[in-house]
Design a protein around this motif. Sequence first.
Motif, short mmCIF file in Angstrom:
data_model
loop_
_atom_site.label_atom_id
_atom_site.label_comp_id
_atom_site.label_asym_id
_atom_site.label_seq_id
_atom_site.Cartn_x
_atom_site.Cartn_y
_atom_site.Cartn_z
N ASP A 196 0.80 -1.36 -0.07
CA ASP A 196 -0.19 -0.04 0.06
C ASP A 196 0.68 1.44 0.05
O ASP A 196 0.37 2.29 -0.48
N CYS A 197 2.10 1.19 0.60
CA CYS A 197 3.09 2.39 0.60
C CYS A 197 3.86 2.65 -0.72
O CYS A 197 4.32 3.47 -0.75
N ARG A 198 3.79 1.39 -1.54
CA ARG A 198 4.52 1.60 -2.61
C ARG A 198 4.22 2.75 -3.54
O ARG A 198 3.05 2.85 -3.75
N VAL A 199 4.95 3.35 -4.08
CA VAL A 199 4.94 4.54 -5.06
C VAL A 199 5.39 4.13 -6.32
O VAL A 199 6.45 3.64 -6.65
N THR A 200 4.35 4.18 -7.28
CA THR A 200 4.68 3.67 -8.64
C THR A 200 4.56 4.77 -9.58
O THR A 200 5.31 4.56 -10.80
N GLU A 201 4.38 6.16 -9.57
CA GLU A 201 4.43 7.21 -10.45
C GLU A 201 5.05 8.32 -9.60
O GLU A 201 4.81 8.53 -8.35
N ALA A 202 5.67 9.30 -10.47
CA ALA A 202 6.15 10.42 -9.77
C ALA A 202 4.97 11.37 -9.41
O ALA A 202 4.09 11.45 -10.30
N THR A 203 5.06 12.10 -8.51
CA THR A 203 4.26 13.26 -8.13
C THR A 203 4.82 14.51 -8.34
O THR A 203 6.15 14.77 -8.35
N ALA A 204 4.09 15.51 -8.89
CA ALA A 204 4.45 16.80 -9.23
C ALA A 204 4.59 17.58 -8.01
O ALA A 204 3.85 17.75 -7.07
#
Length: 72
Positions: free
Chosen positions: A64-72
């Motif tokens: 659930d904590c995994r980030v798969t895309e960059a945030t601006a």
Amino acid sequence: MAISAAKPNDKPEPILTERALAARWHVSVRNLQRRRASGSGPAWLRIGDRVRYRLEDILAFEEDCRVTEATA
């Protein structure tokens, strides 16, 4: 109706102590305690006066904590 017993080859579900989870995540035990108190950490068990974490819950929390895309 017979109740099925655990088979000898069945492995018990891994249970982690606070210290083991802290070592896995490279954080302090106090950090885990704060997360637990604020409700922002993984699901946990209280067995007697001890806190334990099921590996299944830890893996789900990490996913659930995994980030798969960059945030601006």
